[in-house]
Design an enzyme around this catalytic site. Structure first.
Site, PDB file in Angstrom:
ATOM      1  N   LYS A  22     -12.046  73.613  22.997  1.00  0.00           N
ATOM      2  CA  LYS A  22     -11.873  75.016  22.211  1.00  0.00           C
ATOM      3  C   LYS A  22     -11.155  75.951  23.113  1.00  0.00           C
ATOM      4  CE  LYS A  22     -15.275  77.956  22.146  1.00  0.00           C
ATOM      5  NZ  LYS A  22     -15.135  79.393  22.528  1.00  0.00           N
ATOM      6  N   ASN A  23     -11.689  75.959  24.395  1.00  0.00           N
ATOM      7  CA  ASN A  23     -10.958  77.253  25.383  1.00  0.00           C
ATOM      8  C   ASN A  23      -9.365  77.069  25.587  1.00  0.00           C
ATOM      9  OD1 ASN A  23     -13.329  78.494  25.123  1.00  0.00           O
ATOM     10  ND2 ASN A  23     -13.915  77.805  27.000  1.00  0.00           N
ATOM     11  N   ARG A 102     -13.413  87.112  20.878  1.00  0.00           N
ATOM     12  CA  ARG A 102     -12.862  87.832  21.963  1.00  0.00           C
ATOM     13  C   ARG A 102     -11.662  87.405  22.411  1.00  0.00           C
ATOM     14  NH1 ARG A 102     -14.339  90.801  26.338  1.00  0.00           N
ATOM     15  NH2 ARG A 102     -13.124  89.612  27.923  1.00  0.00           N
ATOM     16  N   CYS A 126     -20.730  91.927  24.018  1.00  0.00           N
ATOM     17  CA  CYS A 126     -20.849  90.261  23.943  1.00  0.00           C
ATOM     18  C   CYS A 126     -22.137  90.028  24.379  1.00  0.00           C
ATOM     19  CB  CYS A 126     -19.652  89.535  24.550  1.00  0.00           C
ATOM     20  SG  CYS A 126     -19.991  87.891  24.736  1.00  0.00           S
ATOM     21  N   ARG A 131     -17.995  92.230  28.998  1.00  0.00           N
ATOM     22  CA  ARG A 131     -16.910  91.258  29.540  1.00  0.00           C
ATOM     23  C   ARG A 131     -15.671  92.307  29.268  1.00  0.00           C
ATOM     24  NH1 ARG A 131     -17.697  85.748  26.079  1.00  0.00           N
ATOM     25  NH2 ARG A 131     -16.275  84.859  27.702  1.00  0.00           N
ATOM     26  N   PRO A 132     -15.400  92.871  30.291  1.00  0.00           N
ATOM     27  CA  PRO A 132     -14.342  94.145  30.314  1.00  0.00           C
ATOM     28  C   PRO A 132     -12.909  93.363  30.297  1.00  0.00           C
ATOM     29  CG  PRO A 132     -15.257  93.775  32.505  1.00  0.00           C
ATOM     30  CD  PRO A 132     -15.996  92.825  31.644  1.00  0.00           C
ATOM     31  N   VAL A 133     -11.965  94.166  29.981  1.00  0.00           N
ATOM     32  CA  VAL A 133     -10.603  93.764  29.792  1.00  0.00           C
ATOM     33  C   VAL A 133      -9.680  94.517  30.731  1.00  0.00           C
ATOM     34  CG1 VAL A 133     -10.402  92.796  27.586  1.00  0.00           C
ATOM     35  CG2 VAL A 133     -10.078  95.283  27.797  1.00  0.00           C
ATOM     36  N   LEU A 135      -8.760  94.051  33.857  1.00  0.00           N
ATOM     37  CA  LEU A 135      -7.933  93.151  34.802  1.00  0.00           C
ATOM     38  C   LEU A 135      -6.822  92.482  33.833  1.00  0.00           C
ATOM     39  CD1 LEU A 135     -10.403  91.379  36.913  1.00  0.00           C
ATOM     40  CD2 LEU A 135      -8.926  93.334  37.392  1.00  0.00           C
ATOM     41  N   ASP A 316     -20.268  77.793  31.168  1.00  0.00           N
ATOM     42  CA  ASP A 316     -20.437  77.328  30.029  1.00  0.00           C
ATOM     43  C   ASP A 316     -21.412  76.172  29.931  1.00  0.00           C
ATOM     44  OD1 ASP A 316     -18.997  79.089  28.831  1.00  0.00           O
ATOM     45  OD2 ASP A 316     -17.187  78.086  28.343  1.00  0.00           O
ATOM     46  N   ARG A 408     -19.083  77.494  16.140  1.00  0.00           N
ATOM     47  CA  ARG A 408     -17.883  77.983  16.818  1.00  0.00           C
ATOM     48  C   ARG A 408     -17.586  77.089  17.884  1.00  0.00           C
ATOM     49  NH1 ARG A 408     -19.428  82.655  20.026  1.00  0.00           N
ATOM     50  NH2 ARG A 408     -17.144  82.174  20.692  1.00  0.00           N
TER      51      ARG A 408
HETATM   52  C1  UD1 Z   1     -15.055  83.012  31.373  1.00  0.00           C
HETATM   53  C2  UD1 Z   1     -15.240  81.784  32.253  1.00  0.00           C
HETATM   54  C3  UD1 Z   1     -14.791  80.498  31.706  1.00  0.00           C
HETATM   55  C4  UD1 Z   1     -15.621  80.437  30.135  1.00  0.00           C
HETATM   56  C5  UD1 Z   1     -15.399  81.656  29.313  1.00  0.00           C
HETATM   57  C6  UD1 Z   1     -16.399  81.492  28.008  1.00  0.00           C
HETATM   58  C7  UD1 Z   1     -14.738  81.784  34.505  1.00  0.00           C
HETATM   59  C8  UD1 Z   1     -14.267  82.321  35.801  1.00  0.00           C
HETATM   60  N1  UD1 Z   1     -14.528  82.101  33.512  1.00  0.00           N
HETATM   61  O1  UD1 Z   1     -13.713  83.271  30.930  1.00  0.00           O
HETATM   62  O2  UD1 Z   1     -14.861  79.410  32.233  1.00  0.00           O
HETATM   63  O3  UD1 Z   1     -14.934  79.244  29.487  1.00  0.00           O
HETATM   64  O4  UD1 Z   1     -15.789  82.795  30.064  1.00  0.00           O
HETATM   65  O5  UD1 Z   1     -17.837  81.572  28.342  1.00  0.00           O
HETATM   66  O6  UD1 Z   1     -15.891  81.021  34.704  1.00  0.00           O
HETATM   67  N2  UD1 Z   1     -13.705  90.354  34.172  1.00  0.00           N
HETATM   68  C9  UD1 Z   1     -13.394  91.794  34.821  1.00  0.00           C
HETATM   69  N3  UD1 Z   1     -12.355  92.405  34.101  1.00  0.00           N
HETATM   70  C10 UD1 Z   1     -11.520  91.689  33.227  1.00  0.00           C
HETATM   71  C11 UD1 Z   1     -11.748  90.433  33.034  1.00  0.00           C
HETATM   72  C12 UD1 Z   1     -12.944  89.797  33.466  1.00  0.00           C
HETATM   73  O7  UD1 Z   1     -14.234  92.272  35.490  1.00  0.00           O
HETATM   74  O8  UD1 Z   1     -10.807  92.368  32.779  1.00  0.00           O
HETATM   75  C13 UD1 Z   1     -14.843  89.594  35.124  1.00  0.00           C
HETATM   76  C14 UD1 Z   1     -15.980  89.181  33.778  1.00  0.00           C
HETATM   77  O9  UD1 Z   1     -16.847  90.315  33.575  1.00  0.00           O
HETATM   78  C15 UD1 Z   1     -16.501  88.038  34.297  1.00  0.00           C
HETATM   79  C16 UD1 Z   1     -15.482  87.389  35.421  1.00  0.00           C
HETATM   80  O10 UD1 Z   1     -14.444  88.745  35.446  1.00  0.00           O
HETATM   81  O11 UD1 Z   1     -17.621  88.372  35.377  1.00  0.00           O
HETATM   82  C17 UD1 Z   1     -14.688  86.234  34.800  1.00  0.00           C
HETATM   83  O12 UD1 Z   1     -14.178  86.589  33.429  1.00  0.00           O
HETATM   84  P1  UD1 Z   1     -12.962  85.692  32.496  1.00  0.00           P
HETATM   85  O13 UD1 Z   1     -12.662  84.403  33.432  1.00  0.00           O
HETATM   86  O14 UD1 Z   1     -11.915  86.570  32.563  1.00  0.00           O
HETATM   87  O15 UD1 Z   1     -13.794  85.594  31.301  1.00  0.00           O
HETATM   88  P2  UD1 Z   1     -13.424  84.531  30.359  1.00  0.00           P
HETATM   89  O16 UD1 Z   1     -11.872  84.463  30.189  1.00  0.00           O
HETATM   90  O17 UD1 Z   1     -13.938  84.748  29.069  1.00  0.00           O
END
Ligand code: UD1
Length: 429
Positions: A22-23, A102, A126, A131-133, A135, A316, A408
């Site tokens: 899925k991912n 998301r 969530c 789960r900020p964006v 970055l 996960d 999902r």
């Molecule tokens: C994450 C998991 C991924 C998993 C998915 C669904 C990791 C590194 N990533 O991916 O393996 O499949 O969730 O559960 O294990 N963050 C920020 N700012 C941002 C984006 C992220 O601070 O703009 C932080 C998040 O809060 C988190 C970390 O970075 O603590 C990793 O997030 P990210 O890898 O981006 O999340 P997903 O892509 O959802």
């Protein structure tokens, strides 16, 4: 709302086909926005997240056709989807659509790269934590985009196109790396992504983009170098096997005992999780057909685990591993380092008789001799499936509510478990 009823206590024996990830499927589908030619994706799992993203993409003008079933295919075999974004008819992804999933926020990158502007609703809260964006937006800004946040939307503009740059992520982010990659492939010049996520799904996206004509080096390492090209074309790509589904069924077999071949699974995609299972006393072997998981009478031993970005133990699989440890000998300490609030399954596992104490980002799981069935529900996908694993080993009946979470992310869950001897049925609500 549908429920799943499990009568626990059966061993699992047989074979389970592993679906496409899925991912990986979601970012690959989003990559179709980068070209006016057709991107054909094979081994796409039949999941509600895939259907939801299809709807979102069609809103942007992506035509979709699904290949008919061929002989030998079943509901458990992935589908082949052809996606064509001949024209992007709408550069806006509205709240009503983005709030359901998301990952759909990532459309911001290809739409911006191709059209010079994109307006995408910020994703909502969530269940597993904030789960900020920030970055993801930082990466786009580095490439020259101007970003404004207005009325709950991120508006990105690059009227003169994106320009290659150095993007240094202060922490590993999968979504951030996907976004940076999809924007950089069409930017002018060279982009270097430092501290990039090394997750197999990132490598799979890079492999597909390369087939489409992108120039990418270093995917799968923490330094990715992208040389922008003027346009991308169509391609054919098969989604890689789902490492989280693989690990989930491996833990289910470890929990109930039995002998199951996970067909099509690849050990290199989840070596850290397999190593932990071996430490816990489970036999794991890699064969040409997939991964064979066995536990015949040996006791389960408590193992400590800390989640980490790839190649570490995946967040996960944290909930599923915790379910397994509820019946291990001794106490296991499980630390969640990726998401701050990803312990929602603890209360529900406790309803089945698990002994778990939370201390900050660490769960102390004291193994118990038996679990007993109960009605439970979960607030996210991986937490829900951890309750399935616990239910398979609990005495009596466990009913899992809010099955839509499972739909999902797990293709044909009941069918796959039932064919190995589990007593699992769906009750329509
Ligand atoms: C994450 C998991 C991924 C998993 C998915 C669904 C990791 C590194 N990533 O991916 O393996 O499949 O969730 O559960 O294990 N963050 C920020 N700012 C941002 C984006 C992220 O601070 O703009 C932080 C998040 O809060 C988190 C970390 O970075 O603590 C990793 O997030 P990210 O890898 O981006 O999340 P997903 O892509 O959802």
């Amino acid at each position: 709302m549908d429920k799943i009823r499990i009568t626990g206590g059966q061993r699992l024996d047989g074979a389970i086909p592993i679906s496409g990830a899925k991912n990986a499927a979601l970012p690959l589908m989003i990559a179709s926005l980068l070209t006016d030619e057709t991107l054909t994706l094979a081994n796409v799992p039949r999941l509600s997240d895939v259907s939801a993203l299809s709807r979102i993409l069609s809103n942007h003008g992506v035509d979709r056709s699904i290949a008919g079933k061929r002989i030998g295919q079943s509901a458990e075999t992935g589908q082949t989807i052809a996606l064509t974004a001949r024209q992007i008819v709408d550069t806006c992804a509205p709240y009503e659509l983005v709030s359901t999933m998301r990952a759909s926020f990532w459309v911001i990158a290809p739409i911006l790269a191709r059209m010079g502007e994109a307006k995408v609703s910020l994703p909502g809260g969530c269940a597993i934590g904030t789960r900020p964006v920030d970055l993801l937006l930082m990466a786009l800004e580095r490439l020259g985009a101007e970003i404004e946040i207005e009325n709950g939307y991120a508006i990105a503009r690059a009227p003169r196109g994106l320009k290659g740059a150095e993007i240094v992520f202060p922490k590993v982010t999968v979504g951030g790396t996907h976004t940076a990659l999809m924007a950089a492939v069409l930017a002018q010049g060279t982009t270097v992504i430092e501290n990039a996520a090394r997750e197999p799904e990132v490598t799979d996206l890079a492999a597909c983009l390369t087939k489409m004509g992108a120039k990418i080096e270093g995917a799968g390492t923490s330094r990715i170098v992208v040389t922008g090209v003027a346009r991308l074309g169509g391609a054919h790509h098969a989604v890689l096997p789902d490492r989280i589904e693989t690990g989930t069924y491996a833990m289910a077999v470890a929990m109930t005992g039995g002998d199951v071949l996970l067909e099509g699974a690849r050990a290199d995609l989840l070596q850290s999780a397999l190593d932990v299972l071996v430490k816990a006393g489970v036999e794991v072997s890699s064969t040409k057909e997939g991964i064979r998981v066995r536990r015949n009478g040996q006791p389960l031993e408590a193992v400590d685990v800390e989640t980490d970005p790839f190649p570490g133990f995946p967040t996960d699989l944290q909930a599923q591993f915790m379910a397994l440890m509820t019946k291990a000998r001794g106490t296991s300490r499980i630390r969640e380092t990726i998401f701050e609030n990803r312990f929602m399954h603890v209360q529900e596992l406790a309803r089945l008789g698990a002994k778990i104490r939370l201390e900050g980002d660490c769960a102390h799981v004291e193994g118990v001799a038996k679990l007993t069935g109960a009605p439970v529900m979960a607030t996210d996908l991986r937490a829900s499936v951890s309750l399935v694993i616990a239910g398979l080993a609990a005495e009596g009946e466990t009913t899992i509510n809010r099955v839509y979470h499972l739909d999902r992310g797990f293709e044909a869950l009941e069918a796959k478990l039932t064919r190995c001897g589990a007593l699992v049925e769906r009750l329509s609500g």
